[in-house]
Design a protein around this motif. Structure first.
Motif, PDB file in Angstrom:
ATOM      1  N   GLU A 194       0.833  -1.199   0.000  1.00 28.59           N
ATOM      2  CA  GLU A 194       0.000   0.000   0.000  1.00 28.59           C
ATOM      3  C   GLU A 194       0.875   1.259   0.000  1.00 28.59           C
ATOM      4  OE1 GLU A 194      -3.379  -0.042  -0.239  1.00 28.59           O
ATOM      5  OE2 GLU A 194      -2.960  -2.165  -0.582  1.00 28.59           O
ATOM      6  N   PRO A 196       2.288   4.978   1.224  1.00 25.46           N
ATOM      7  CA  PRO A 196       2.495   5.505   2.578  1.00 25.46           C
ATOM      8  C   PRO A 196       1.233   6.197   3.085  1.00 25.46           C
ATOM      9  CG  PRO A 196       4.328   6.090   1.138  1.00 25.46           C
ATOM     10  CD  PRO A 196       3.267   5.508   0.262  1.00 25.46           C
ATOM     11  N   PRO A 197       1.022   6.202   4.389  1.00 21.68           N
ATOM     12  CA  PRO A 197      -0.185   6.829   4.945  1.00 21.68           C
ATOM     13  C   PRO A 197      -0.121   8.349   4.869  1.00 21.68           C
ATOM     14  CG  PRO A 197       1.270   6.124   6.700  1.00 21.68           C
ATOM     15  CD  PRO A 197       1.872   5.605   5.421  1.00 21.68           C
ATOM     16  N   GLY A 198      -1.265   8.967   5.146  1.00 19.95           N
ATOM     17  CA  GLY A 198      -1.300  10.423   5.208  1.00 19.95           C
ATOM     18  C   GLY A 198      -2.043  11.089   4.072  1.00 19.95           C
ATOM     19  N   ARG A 200      -3.219  11.301  -0.287  1.00 21.06           N
ATOM     20  CA  ARG A 200      -2.599  11.203  -1.603  1.00 21.06           C
ATOM     21  C   ARG A 200      -1.513  12.265  -1.789  1.00 21.06           C
ATOM     22  NH1 ARG A 200      -7.195  10.418  -6.081  1.00 21.06           N
ATOM     23  NH2 ARG A 200      -8.114  12.237  -5.074  1.00 21.06           N
ATOM     24  N   ALA A 228      -2.039   6.366  -5.145  1.00 15.79           N
ATOM     25  CA  ALA A 228      -1.387   7.341  -4.273  1.00 15.79           C
ATOM     26  C   ALA A 228      -1.377   8.758  -4.832  1.00 15.79           C
ATOM     27  CB  ALA A 228       0.053   6.904  -4.006  1.00 15.79           C
TER      28      ALA A 228
END
Length: 271
Positions: A194, A196-198, A200, A228
């Motif tokens: 997946e 990275p978080p946070g 797009r 993303a």
């Protein structure tokens, strides 16, 4: 390396990283694995790979895979994409974002030269930027976080002015100044997983990463990049790289080799 060990290494690399190790690169792989074998206390590369095959501990297997992956990179590689980023993309996106905040992902950042190359113009223009840099190699990330480079490394792509503005010399090494290091958040991540978080990203640099992947794994990586990237964002690949496995996801920007935006089909899927 025995055929059995080479086949096992090839299978590991494709399944875990997407990297396609062709037979003509076997000698290069063996050369890169030799220091790992010495470091881990094995008599040679085959002894190392025998251990991975017999009882594959995750740390040992990843050490072997990381050694084979191509770590080659340098500051402002090819120059033109970084000029496009600094002069065109960054101000355009900052102008339409709340508080002018721009999120950037350096995917496959290796030792950090690409991420720092993106941070320098953003800081110089006082752009409100968040730069996330990821790589599979823990050893490369450790070096990236230190921001310490050799004379040879800083000479590849950095002007004398930028070198003096953003780095401090210590004997024959150069260390990125705290403000530059703090502008980039480094973390370990697999491009096949997946994003990275946070949220797009407005800009994604994924240069010279996809070309070494098996086609089906490259398609998976392009799916992750599509997921993303913001709908009005820009994707930077290598100058000669394409999104061929996902032509319905990205379209090239005319006159800007290696720069892509989302295709109409991708925008419809996101709607």
């Amino acid at each position: 390396m025995t055929p059995e060990n080479l086949h096992h290494l090839q299978s590991l690399l494709v399944s875990r990283t997407g990297y396609l190790l062709n037979a003509d690169r076997a000698h290069l792989a063996e050369h890169r694995l030799a220091p790992v074998a010495r470091r881990e206390g094995y008599a040679g590369v085959d002894a190392l790979m025998d251990a991975v095959r017999a009882e594959p501990p995750a740390a040992l297997a990843w050490s072997a895979m990381e050694a084979v992956l191509n770590p080659e990179t340098w500051f402002r590689r090819d120059r033109a994409p970084f000029t496009t980023f600094a002069r065109e993309v960054l101000p355009a996106i900052a102008g339409v974002r709340p508080q002018g905040r721009v999120r950037v992902w350096s995917a496959g950042c290796a030792a950090g030269q690409e991420a720092y190359s993106l941070a320098m113009p953003a800081l110089e223009d006082q752009t409100n930027v968040e730069i996330v840099a990821t790589d599979l190699s823990q050893r490369a990330l450790e070096k990236a976080r230190t921001g310490i480079f050799t004379q040879f490394e800083v000479q590849r792509g950095l002007s004398a002015r930028r070198l003096l503005d953003w780095f401090d010399q210590s004997e024959d090494m150069w260390e990125a100044k705290p403000r530059l290091r703090s502008a980039v958040a480094f973390s370990r991540a697999n491009l096949l997983d997946e994003p990275p978080p946070g949220g797009r990203f407005d800009v994604i640099f994924c240069r010279y990463v996809l070309g070494d992947m098996a086609p089906e794994r490259r398609a998976r990586a392009l799916d992750v990049l599509e997921q993303a990237l913001a709908d009005d964002g820009c994707l930077f690949l290598g100058l000669d790289e394409t999104a061929g496995e996902r032509p319905d996801s990205f379209r090239p920007v005319p006159g800007r080799p290696g720069v892509f935006v989302k295709s109409p089909a991708a925008l419809r899927r996101a709607a």
